[in-house]
Design a protein around this motif. Structure first.
Motif, PDB file in Angstrom:
ATOM      1  N   MET A   7      28.821  -3.696 -37.361  1.00  0.00           N
ATOM      2  CA  MET A   7      30.107  -4.230 -36.991  1.00  0.00           C
ATOM      3  C   MET A   7      31.024  -4.276 -38.207  1.00  0.00           C
ATOM      4  O   MET A   7      30.594  -4.642 -39.299  1.00  0.00           O
ATOM      5  CB  MET A   7      29.957  -5.638 -36.431  1.00  0.00           C
ATOM      6  N   MET A   8      32.249  -3.956 -38.001  1.00  0.00           N
ATOM      7  CA  MET A   8      33.217  -3.958 -39.091  1.00  0.00           C
ATOM      8  C   MET A   8      33.364  -5.352 -39.711  1.00  0.00           C
ATOM      9  O   MET A   8      33.562  -5.471 -40.912  1.00  0.00           O
ATOM     10  CB  MET A   8      34.573  -3.467 -38.583  1.00  0.00           C
ATOM     11  N   GLU A   9      33.282  -6.379 -38.899  1.00  0.00           N
ATOM     12  CA  GLU A   9      33.451  -7.751 -39.387  1.00  0.00           C
ATOM     13  C   GLU A   9      32.454  -8.112 -40.485  1.00  0.00           C
ATOM     14  O   GLU A   9      32.730  -8.948 -41.328  1.00  0.00           O
ATOM     15  CB  GLU A   9      33.299  -8.771 -38.244  1.00  0.00           C
ATOM     16  N   HIS A  10      31.301  -7.480 -40.447  1.00  0.00           N
ATOM     17  CA  HIS A  10      30.223  -7.810 -41.379  1.00  0.00           C
ATOM     18  C   HIS A  10      29.990  -6.725 -42.429  1.00  0.00           C
ATOM     19  O   HIS A  10      29.002  -6.767 -43.141  1.00  0.00           O
ATOM     20  CB  HIS A  10      28.928  -8.058 -40.604  1.00  0.00           C
ATOM     21  N   SER A  11      30.901  -5.781 -42.528  1.00  0.00           N
ATOM     22  CA  SER A  11      30.703  -4.652 -43.427  1.00  0.00           C
ATOM     23  C   SER A  11      31.223  -4.888 -44.839  1.00  0.00           C
ATOM     24  O   SER A  11      30.960  -4.094 -45.727  1.00  0.00           O
ATOM     25  CB  SER A  11      31.383  -3.410 -42.850  1.00  0.00           C
ATOM     26  N   GLY A  12      32.009  -5.941 -45.028  1.00  0.00           N
ATOM     27  CA  GLY A  12      32.579  -6.209 -46.344  1.00  0.00           C
ATOM     28  C   GLY A  12      33.947  -5.589 -46.558  1.00  0.00           C
ATOM     29  O   GLY A  12      34.526  -5.730 -47.635  1.00  0.00           O
ATOM     30  N   GLY A  50      55.725   8.521 -33.276  1.00  0.00           N
ATOM     31  CA  GLY A  50      55.783   7.634 -32.119  1.00  0.00           C
ATOM     32  C   GLY A  50      54.483   6.909 -31.839  1.00  0.00           C
ATOM     33  O   GLY A  50      54.201   6.544 -30.700  1.00  0.00           O
ATOM     34  N   LYS A  51      53.678   6.692 -32.869  1.00  0.00           N
ATOM     35  CA  LYS A  51      52.391   6.008 -32.714  1.00  0.00           C
ATOM     36  C   LYS A  51      52.540   4.505 -32.952  1.00  0.00           C
ATOM     37  O   LYS A  51      53.424   4.058 -33.670  1.00  0.00           O
ATOM     38  CB  LYS A  51      51.361   6.561 -33.702  1.00  0.00           C
ATOM     39  N   VAL A  52      51.662   3.741 -32.368  1.00  0.00           N
ATOM     40  CA  VAL A  52      51.587   2.300 -32.577  1.00  0.00           C
ATOM     41  C   VAL A  52      50.481   2.046 -33.594  1.00  0.00           C
ATOM     42  O   VAL A  52      49.419   2.657 -33.528  1.00  0.00           O
ATOM     43  CB  VAL A  52      51.274   1.581 -31.247  1.00  0.00           C
ATOM     44  N   VAL A  53      50.728   1.145 -34.529  1.00  0.00           N
ATOM     45  CA  VAL A  53      49.732   0.781 -35.539  1.00  0.00           C
ATOM     46  C   VAL A  53      49.055  -0.521 -35.104  1.00  0.00           C
ATOM     47  O   VAL A  53      49.721  -1.486 -34.737  1.00  0.00           O
ATOM     48  CB  VAL A  53      50.374   0.610 -36.932  1.00  0.00           C
ATOM     49  N   LEU A  54      47.726  -0.515 -35.146  1.00  0.00           N
ATOM     50  CA  LEU A  54      46.937  -1.701 -34.840  1.00  0.00           C
ATOM     51  C   LEU A  54      46.082  -2.030 -36.056  1.00  0.00           C
ATOM     52  O   LEU A  54      45.620  -1.125 -36.760  1.00  0.00           O
ATOM     53  CB  LEU A  54      46.042  -1.465 -33.626  1.00  0.00           C
ATOM     54  N   MET A  55      45.876  -3.328 -36.308  1.00  0.00           N
ATOM     55  CA  MET A  55      45.187  -3.727 -37.534  1.00  0.00           C
ATOM     56  C   MET A  55      44.428  -5.033 -37.313  1.00  0.00           C
ATOM     57  O   MET A  55      44.889  -5.923 -36.607  1.00  0.00           O
ATOM     58  CB  MET A  55      46.230  -3.933 -38.642  1.00  0.00           C
ATOM     59  N   ARG A  56      43.265  -5.101 -37.948  1.00  0.00           N
ATOM     60  CA  ARG A  56      42.511  -6.358 -37.996  1.00  0.00           C
ATOM     61  C   ARG A  56      42.246  -6.702 -39.453  1.00  0.00           C
ATOM     62  O   ARG A  56      41.871  -5.839 -40.245  1.00  0.00           O
ATOM     63  CB  ARG A  56      41.183  -6.237 -37.251  1.00  0.00           C
ATOM     64  N   LEU A  57      42.449  -7.962 -39.785  1.00  0.00           N
ATOM     65  CA  LEU A  57      42.202  -8.465 -41.140  1.00  0.00           C
ATOM     66  C   LEU A  57      40.842  -9.146 -41.132  1.00  0.00           C
ATOM     67  O   LEU A  57      40.621 -10.089 -40.384  1.00  0.00           O
ATOM     68  CB  LEU A  57      43.300  -9.450 -41.540  1.00  0.00           C
ATOM     69  N   PHE A  58      39.921  -8.660 -41.970  1.00  0.00           N
ATOM     70  CA  PHE A  58      38.554  -9.162 -41.942  1.00  0.00           C
ATOM     71  C   PHE A  58      38.229 -10.131 -43.069  1.00  0.00           C
ATOM     72  O   PHE A  58      37.580 -11.137 -42.852  1.00  0.00           O
ATOM     73  CB  PHE A  58      37.553  -7.995 -41.977  1.00  0.00           C
ATOM     74  N   SER A  59      38.634  -9.821 -44.265  1.00  0.00           N
ATOM     75  CA  SER A  59      38.239 -10.650 -45.409  1.00  0.00           C
ATOM     76  C   SER A  59      39.251 -11.769 -45.655  1.00  0.00           C
ATOM     77  O   SER A  59      40.414 -11.669 -45.255  1.00  0.00           O
ATOM     78  CB  SER A  59      38.132  -9.791 -46.674  1.00  0.00           C
TER      79      SER A  59
END
Length: 85
Positions: free
Chosen positions: A1-6, A51-60
């Motif tokens: 999982m990305m959340e636990h990858s650092g 014309g793309k949408v940017v999506l992002m998650r902040l983990f650290s």
């Protein structure tokens, strides 16, 4: 999982009709002020001109602290000209 990858954050683009799906199902917020660029080279592809949408998650914690800067940034992917995933 990305959340636990650092990693600090994850980012990707999609076509506008798919953005709501990723936002709801994958918890990927839409960041309308972020732009992904293939590179800084002349003629490089950009999420806004495609014309793309940017999506992002902040983990650290570091990314969360810098959240406003990251979510309003132009992010250079440093790809060869003409490539944009």
């Amino acid at each position: 999982m990305m959340e636990h990858s650092g990693i600090d954050f994850g980012v990707f683009t999609c076509d506008p009709p798919l953005a709501g799906f990723y936002s709801r199902v994958g918890a990927w917020p839409i960041v309308p002020d972020a732009v992904l660029v293939g590179s800084r080279a002349t003629g490089a592809l950009r999420s806004d001109t495609l014309g793309k949408v940017v999506l992002m998650r902040l983990f650290s914690p570091k990314a969360v602290t810098a959240g406003l800067e990251i979510t309003r940034a132009t992010i250079d992917l440093d790809l060869p000209v003409g490539q944009f995933w």
